[in-house]
Design an enzyme around this catalytic site. Structure first.
Site, PDB file in Angstrom:
ATOM      1  N   THR A  22       1.057  -1.697  -0.229  1.00 26.24           N
ATOM      2  CA  THR A  22      -0.594  -0.061   0.171  1.00 26.24           C
ATOM      3  C   THR A  22       0.975   0.747   0.000  1.00 26.24           C
ATOM      4  OG1 THR A  22      -1.607  -1.420   1.866  1.00 26.24           O
ATOM      5  CG2 THR A  22      -1.676   1.369   1.423  1.00 26.24           C
ATOM      6  N   GLU A  77      -6.114  -6.051   4.174  1.00 31.48           N
ATOM      7  CA  GLU A  77      -6.110  -7.315   3.215  1.00 31.48           C
ATOM      8  C   GLU A  77      -7.073  -7.456   2.103  1.00 31.48           C
ATOM      9  OE1 GLU A  77      -2.980  -8.547   4.355  1.00 31.48           O
ATOM     10  OE2 GLU A  77      -2.915 -10.334   3.262  1.00 31.48           O
ATOM     11  N   ILE A  94       1.746  -0.304   6.826  1.00 30.14           N
ATOM     12  CA  ILE A  94       2.335  -0.914   6.823  1.00 30.14           C
ATOM     13  C   ILE A  94       2.623  -2.047   8.324  1.00 30.14           C
ATOM     14  CG2 ILE A  94       5.376  -2.530   5.955  1.00 30.14           C
ATOM     15  CD1 ILE A  94       2.853  -0.757   3.931  1.00 30.14           C
TER      16      ILE A  94
HETATM   17  C1  LIG Z   1      -4.581  -1.532  10.549  1.00 25.70           C
HETATM   18  C2  LIG Z   1      -3.928  -1.732   8.914  1.00 25.70           C
HETATM   19  C3  LIG Z   1      -3.071  -2.744   8.390  1.00 25.70           C
HETATM   20  C4  LIG Z   1      -2.859  -2.524   7.530  1.00 25.70           C
HETATM   21  N1  LIG Z   1      -1.075  -3.208   6.745  1.00 25.70           N
HETATM   22  C5  LIG Z   1      -0.904  -3.084   5.635  1.00 25.70           C
HETATM   23  C6  LIG Z   1       0.474  -4.194   5.718  1.00 25.70           C
HETATM   24  O1  LIG Z   1       1.014  -4.986   6.072  1.00 25.70           O
HETATM   25  N2  LIG Z   1       1.085  -4.281   4.098  1.00 25.70           N
HETATM   26  C7  LIG Z   1       0.263  -3.376   3.350  1.00 25.70           C
HETATM   27  O2  LIG Z   1       0.666  -2.922   2.067  1.00 25.70           O
HETATM   28  N3  LIG Z   1      -1.053  -2.685   3.359  1.00 25.70           N
HETATM   29  C8  LIG Z   1      -1.222  -2.583   4.735  1.00 25.70           C
HETATM   30  N4  LIG Z   1      -2.783  -2.033   5.108  1.00 25.70           N
HETATM   31  C9  LIG Z   1      -3.726  -1.331   3.850  1.00 25.70           C
HETATM   32  C10 LIG Z   1      -4.437  -1.585   3.199  1.00 25.70           C
HETATM   33  O3  LIG Z   1      -4.850  -3.342   2.607  1.00 25.70           O
HETATM   34  C11 LIG Z   1      -5.743  -0.768   2.763  1.00 25.70           C
HETATM   35  O4  LIG Z   1      -6.190   0.023   3.398  1.00 25.70           O
HETATM   36  C12 LIG Z   1      -6.831  -1.681   2.292  1.00 25.70           C
HETATM   37  O5  LIG Z   1      -6.174  -2.167   1.257  1.00 25.70           O
HETATM   38  C13 LIG Z   1      -7.774  -0.107   1.721  1.00 25.70           C
HETATM   39  O6  LIG Z   1      -6.682   0.508   0.494  1.00 25.70           O
HETATM   40  P1  LIG Z   1      -6.649   2.021   0.712  1.00 25.70           P
HETATM   41  O7  LIG Z   1      -6.938   2.403   2.647  1.00 25.70           O
HETATM   42  O8  LIG Z   1      -5.651   2.835   0.076  1.00 25.70           O
HETATM   43  O9  LIG Z   1      -8.684   2.576   0.151  1.00 25.70           O
HETATM   44  P2  LIG Z   1      -8.941   2.677  -0.970  1.00 25.70           P
HETATM   45  O10 LIG Z   1      -8.547   1.916  -2.005  1.00 25.70           O
HETATM   46  O11 LIG Z   1      -8.694   4.813  -1.582  1.00 25.70           O
HETATM   47  O12 LIG Z   1     -10.517   2.764  -0.986  1.00 25.70           O
HETATM   48  C14 LIG Z   1     -11.307   4.074  -0.201  1.00 25.70           C
HETATM   49  C15 LIG Z   1     -12.968   3.265  -0.417  1.00 25.70           C
HETATM   50  O13 LIG Z   1     -13.719   2.281  -1.838  1.00 25.70           O
HETATM   51  C16 LIG Z   1     -14.014   1.471  -2.292  1.00 25.70           C
HETATM   52  N5  LIG Z   1     -13.308   0.575  -3.141  1.00 25.70           N
HETATM   53  C17 LIG Z   1     -11.770   1.284  -3.905  1.00 25.70           C
HETATM   54  N6  LIG Z   1     -11.662   0.762  -4.990  1.00 25.70           N
HETATM   55  C18 LIG Z   1     -12.392  -0.405  -5.180  1.00 25.70           C
HETATM   56  C19 LIG Z   1     -13.421  -0.524  -6.367  1.00 25.70           C
HETATM   57  N7  LIG Z   1     -12.917  -0.824  -7.314  1.00 25.70           N
HETATM   58  N8  LIG Z   1     -15.321  -0.371  -6.542  1.00 25.70           N
HETATM   59  C20 LIG Z   1     -15.425  -0.596  -5.123  1.00 25.70           C
HETATM   60  N9  LIG Z   1     -14.981   0.168  -4.087  1.00 25.70           N
HETATM   61  C21 LIG Z   1     -13.524   0.474  -3.969  1.00 25.70           C
HETATM   62  C22 LIG Z   1     -12.634   0.597  -1.045  1.00 25.70           C
HETATM   63  O14 LIG Z   1     -13.452  -0.807  -1.014  1.00 25.70           O
HETATM   64  C23 LIG Z   1     -12.768   1.197   0.242  1.00 25.70           C
HETATM   65  O15 LIG Z   1     -13.818   1.255   1.168  1.00 25.70           O
HETATM   66  C24 LIG Z   1      -3.360  -2.246   6.328  1.00 25.70           C
HETATM   67  C25 LIG Z   1      -4.304  -1.445   6.688  1.00 25.70           C
HETATM   68  C26 LIG Z   1      -4.552  -0.819   7.664  1.00 25.70           C
HETATM   69  C27 LIG Z   1      -5.582  -0.083   8.609  1.00 25.70           C
END
Ligand SMILES: Cc1cc2nc3c(=O)[nH]c(=O)nc-3n(C[C@H](O)[C@H](O)[C@H](O)COP(=O)(O)OP(=O)(O)OC[C@H]3O[C@@H](n4cnc5c(N)ncnc54)[C@H](O)[C@@H]3O)c2cc1C
Length: 379
Positions: free
Chosen positions: A126, A361, A157
């Site tokens: 991410t 995830e 991360i």
């Molecule tokens: C505590 C925590 C631990 C984490 N650990 C890791 C890690 O170890 N490694 C890592 O790489 N990442 C990690 N993450 C990141 C996590 O995987 C991302 O936050 C997640 O994948 C969502 O991405 P975003 O936050 O950018 O949301 P966005 O992608 O911006 O999405 C925002 C909203 O829009 C929705 N959305 C986006 N695209 C679509 C679509 N095509 N259709 C419908 N709805 C959509 C999403 O479902 C969400 O509701 C972690 C996050 C947290 C909070």
């Protein structure tokens, strides 16, 4: 014939982890929540007992157990405590990419240090502008004669500032999924900087923003083939999503058990809460969803062990178990009434810690997208 029972080995593992978690983790959950620091001593104790990376090969410090065993371990850890349990269960996040795609040297130098409790590990996908659409990452790795120079920012991360090494996904060509590669990076290297992010729950987890400035990575630290990182990631998610499902199933079970016990003890209008149908039905729904989540998570893990990982089922297990944990912890707080809102009782912490399940995830929306693509034949 269908057989839903666990075999002798699985039952023994389940009992051993339960005994450890009940004694060493459960009584101290609130304390760790307040300390807000990674529970290294418990991580090392769990590692010593073989509960960290149990499915990694024995030659690299693991137990060589199946994936189902790892799922059972995760369930018991978070059942005892949502926060500490999931911190320990998430310590191996960087390992699967090396297990499947790493060289023998990478496995020896990096992966083997995790099951022994020497270090946690991480995987950084991410970025501040790119989450769900992982194929769009912008962190760039430029090839030089002696290695790679990496620049970019990663965010959220898990274990990013406490691990000795992480798996880093970076763009090595083009601008779509075909130009991504994975690297194993030591966090002590010049150009790697991580700072912790404050969160709503999982207070003793390390969640970091990572800045990469002219980070030099030797050729030997490319994981698998150049430009194959996205395909490797799909394999990683097939399994990691089951593990997240198991972690959140354990959270749901822990909250349900606490609510059930409370409903039997607490009285209102002259009888125990559980004798009010409105409360008894909440518990019945919790029971139903937990049993259904168990079937999904354990079947998805069992398919991995048969060499038939099923992306739709892995996503369904993650989706259902995490949404179950959110619902169950919400209702557990409700059953505890005012005490549910107080930090005196565990369910408040379970409620906060469960919430992220439908986000990390791959969000619930993304899991539905994957399932719908698989069932419509597009994936
Ligand atoms: C505590 C925590 C631990 C984490 N650990 C890791 C890690 O170890 N490694 C890592 O790489 N990442 C990690 N993450 C990141 C996590 O995987 C991302 O936050 C997640 O994948 C969502 O991405 P975003 O936050 O950018 O949301 P966005 O992608 O911006 O999405 C925002 C909203 O829009 C929705 N959305 C986006 N695209 C679509 C679509 N095509 N259709 C419908 N709805 C959509 C999403 O479902 C969400 O509701 C972690 C996050 C947290 C909070």
């Amino acid at each position: 014939m269908m057989d839903f029972s666990l075999n002798e080995e699985h039952r023994m593992i389940q009992e051993a982890v339960r005994e450890f978690a009940e004694k060493e983790i459960k009584p101290y959950g609130r304390e760790w929540d307040e300390r807000q620091e990674y529970p290294f001593e418990l991580f090392r104790k769990a590692a010593k007992l073989g509960f960290v990376g149990a499915d990694l090969p024995e030659e690299y410090g693991g137990q060589g157990l199946d994936y189902l065993s790892s799922a059972l371990i995760c369930i018991e850890l978070t059942r005892a405590d949502s926060n500490v349990g999931s911190a320990i269960a998430s310590s191996t996040l960087g390992c699967p990419m090396l297990k499947y795609f790493g060289s023998d040297e990478q496995k020896e130098a990096y992966m083997a240090r995790v099951p022994g409790g020497e270090t946690t590990s991480a995987i950084a996908i991410t970025e501040p502008d790119v989450g769900s659409d992982a194929a769009g990452i912008k962190t760039r790795a430029e090839k030089r004669d002696d290695g790679w120079i990496i620049n970019g920012t990663k965010t959220f991360i898990t274990n990013g500032s406490i691990s000795d090494w992480i798996i880093l996904l970076a763009r090595t060509s083009g601008n779509d999924y075909r130009g991504i590669s994975a690297f194993v990076v030591e966090t002590s290297w010049k150009g790697y900087d991580a700072k912790p992010i404050k969160k709503m729950g999982l207070s003793c987890h390390d969640t970091a923003e990572i800045s990469l400035k002219d980070l030099f990575v030797p050729h030997d630290n490319l994981v698998g083939r150049e430009n194959h990182g996205f395909y490797q990631l799909m394999r990683f998610f097939n399994e990691s999503r089951i593990m997240v499902g198991a972690i959140h199933l354990g959270i749901a079970i822990g909250a349900y058990e606490r609510a059930l016990q409370y409903a039997k003890e607490r009285r209102s209008f002259g009888k125990p809460l559980i004798e009010h149908q409105a409360i008894a039905f909440k518990l019945a729904d919790m029971y139903r969803d937990i049993e259904a989540a168990k079937l999904l998570v354990l079947k998805a893990a069992w398919l991995v062990d048969r060499g038939e990982p099923d992306p739709a089922l892995s996503s369904a297990a993650k989706l259902f178990a995490t949404e179950t944990a959110v619902r169950v912890t919400y209702e557990a707080v409700q059953i505890f009434g005012g005490y549910g809102f107080s930090r005196e009782y565990d369910v408040e912490r379970y409620y906060r810690d469960a919430r992220v399940g439908t986000i990390y995830e791959g969000t619930s929306e993304i899991q539905r997208l994957i399932i719908s693509r698989v069932i419509s034949g597009k994936l």
